[in-house]
Design an enzyme around this catalytic site. Structure first.
Site, PDB file in Angstrom:
ATOM      1  N   ASP A  67       0.857  -1.189   0.000  1.00 51.90           N
ATOM      2  CA  ASP A  67       0.000   0.000   0.000  1.00 51.90           C
ATOM      3  C   ASP A  67       0.891   1.235   0.000  1.00 51.90           C
ATOM      4  O   ASP A  67       1.868   1.307   0.742  1.00 51.90           O
ATOM      5  CB  ASP A  67      -0.900  -0.009   1.235  1.00 51.90           C
ATOM      6  CG  ASP A  67      -2.044   0.997   1.144  1.00 51.90           C
ATOM      7  OD1 ASP A  67      -1.766   2.186   0.889  1.00 51.90           O
ATOM      8  OD2 ASP A  67      -3.197   0.601   1.355  1.00 51.90           O
ATOM      9  N   ASN A 127     -13.352  -3.988   1.631  1.00 58.50           N
ATOM     10  CA  ASN A 127     -14.475  -3.050   1.647  1.00 58.50           C
ATOM     11  C   ASN A 127     -15.183  -3.039   0.291  1.00 58.50           C
ATOM     12  O   ASN A 127     -14.544  -3.209  -0.752  1.00 58.50           O
ATOM     13  CB  ASN A 127     -13.986  -1.634   1.969  1.00 58.50           C
ATOM     14  CG  ASN A 127     -13.230  -1.572   3.287  1.00 58.50           C
ATOM     15  OD1 ASN A 127     -13.608  -2.203   4.264  1.00 58.50           O
ATOM     16  ND2 ASN A 127     -12.136  -0.815   3.304  1.00 58.50           N
ATOM     17  N   HIS A 140     -10.193  -5.317  -3.647  1.00 58.01           N
ATOM     18  CA  HIS A 140      -8.876  -5.606  -3.081  1.00 58.01           C
ATOM     19  C   HIS A 140      -8.998  -5.910  -1.600  1.00 58.01           C
ATOM     20  O   HIS A 140      -9.920  -5.462  -0.926  1.00 58.01           O
ATOM     21  CB  HIS A 140      -7.901  -4.432  -3.301  1.00 58.01           C
ATOM     22  CG  HIS A 140      -8.361  -3.117  -2.731  1.00 58.01           C
ATOM     23  ND1 HIS A 140      -9.350  -2.352  -3.317  1.00 58.01           N
ATOM     24  CD2 HIS A 140      -7.971  -2.438  -1.623  1.00 58.01           C
ATOM     25  CE1 HIS A 140      -9.547  -1.249  -2.613  1.00 58.01           C
ATOM     26  NE2 HIS A 140      -8.726  -1.282  -1.566  1.00 58.01           N
TER      27      HIS A 140
END
Length: 217
Positions: A67, A127, A140
């Site tokens: 990330d 999410n 993801h």
């Protein structure tokens, strides 16, 4: 309605998918052979305008990369290669690949962030939609290692659903961390080969007749 198959022009994860094609070298001949690093498809690719991702895995079905604004060191994203907005859009072949890789990559994250074994806890978060805090509309999973003291009972909600303070990715540290993660991915694939055989490895990395059969389902 059928899920979309083509890349979305404004999707950063589709850009990463296009820049890093599936690597054919993620099946080491032994447990000590690390996989080759995924490489960008071309220096002139229009998809390389975004910052290059620190990618540790690239298969026909999914990618895994750090990330760029991690909640914790080692915060890893696991995404489908094709553009699927929500989990309900993911077909069985890709869902099977995600399910196979998430436990393996959880071990890779925990062991890479702290080889001494101190990372025993982590979040796996996914999410769906802006009301559920999905920022990039491309499905993801977040694997977020949790270190430090266990929070007191009244404060435990701070770890729920991957909550935390985001920070800038330390690029110098990321280079070393990605190298360690790739090495451990190679070890994990070697372990799968030893325990379950070559066919299991081919299914894991998206090669062979088993994958072809799943695509037809």
């Amino acid at each position: 309605m059928a899920p979309p198959l083509s890349a979305a022009q404004d999707c950063p994860f589709c850009a990463i998918s296009a820049a890093f094609p599936p690597s054919p070298t993620h099946a080491p001949s032994s447990s000590t052979s690390p996989p080759s690093p995924p490489s960008p498809s071309s220096p002139s690719s229009p998809y390389l305008d975004p910052p290059l991702a620190y990618t540790i895995l690239s298969t026909p079905y999914l990618l895994a990369f750090l990330d760029h604004a991690p909640i914790a060191r080692g915060h890893l994203l696991v995404t489908t290669r094709r553009h699927r907005e929500k989990l309900s859009d993911v077909p069985m072949s890709e869902a099977s690949a995600l399910g196979s890789w998430l436990p393996l990559l959880s071990r890779v994250v925990a062991q890479s962030v702290d080889p001494g074994g101190e990372v025993a806890d982590w979040n796996v978060v996914q999410n769906n939609g802006p009301r559920a805090a999905q920022v990039v509309p491309h499905v993801h999973f977040h694997i977020i290692p949790r270190t430090g003291a266990v929070p007191s009972l009244e404060a435990k909600s701070w770890t729920v659903f991957g909550r935390g303070v985001r920070m800038d990715l330390d690029e110098e540290d990321a280079l070393g961390l990605v190298g360690e993660m790739r090495r451990r991915v190679g070890e994990e694939i070697g372990w799968v080969k030893e325990v379950e055989g070559e066919d299991a490895v081919r299914l894991l990395i998206g090669e062979g007749s088993g994958v072809e059969r799943r695509e037809k389902l």
